[in-house]
Write an enzyme that holds these catalytic residues in place. Structure first.
Site: not given
Length: 130
Positions: A35, A22
């Protein structure tokens, strides 16, 4: 998944591994430390796996999507002002669609990327430069 497929790839002396990380691996956001840390780990895992498996003809790369209009992406863009902000700050002035990630993944999975390994490609409409 890597652990399951690598022995078979080693036997064949060929393989393509494409990890999905990501943009959070490059630059996290407030409230997303867990995350960002997990996606940074995917990028590190990609680099080290490339070193470990390259001698077997296996390439290992990662794709780092930016803001993609998925259920998760929309969860982060609850109000129209945030949508407008991210559309403004990307070079393409739009949010990504799932289809925008397909080409980079297909490239890394193909023989067109036979000499590319250990890379993490930002797929983010130019929102982040590294």
């Amino acid at each position: 998944m890597t652990q399951a497929v690598v022995p078979h790839m080693k036997e064949r002396k060929y393989g393509r591994i494409v990890n999905i990380a990501s943009l959070a691996a490059r630059t996290g956001g407030p409230g997303q430390s867990h995350y960002a840390a997990s996606k940074s780990a995917v990028v590190g895992f990609t680099r080290v796996s490339s070193m470990e498996f390259g001698g077997y003809g296996i390439t290992v790369n990662a794709v780092c999507p930016g803001i993609i209009v998925t259920e998760m992406g929309l969860n982060n863009l609850r109000d129209p002002e945030r949508v407008a902000y991210f559309e403004k700050v990307t070079d393409l002035h739009r949010l990504g669609q799932p289809e925008d990630v397909v080409g980079p993944v297909a490239f890394f999975a193909s023989d067109d990327s036979a000499f590319v390994t250990g890379q993490a490609l930002n797929v983010d409409a130019g929102i982040f430069y590294s």
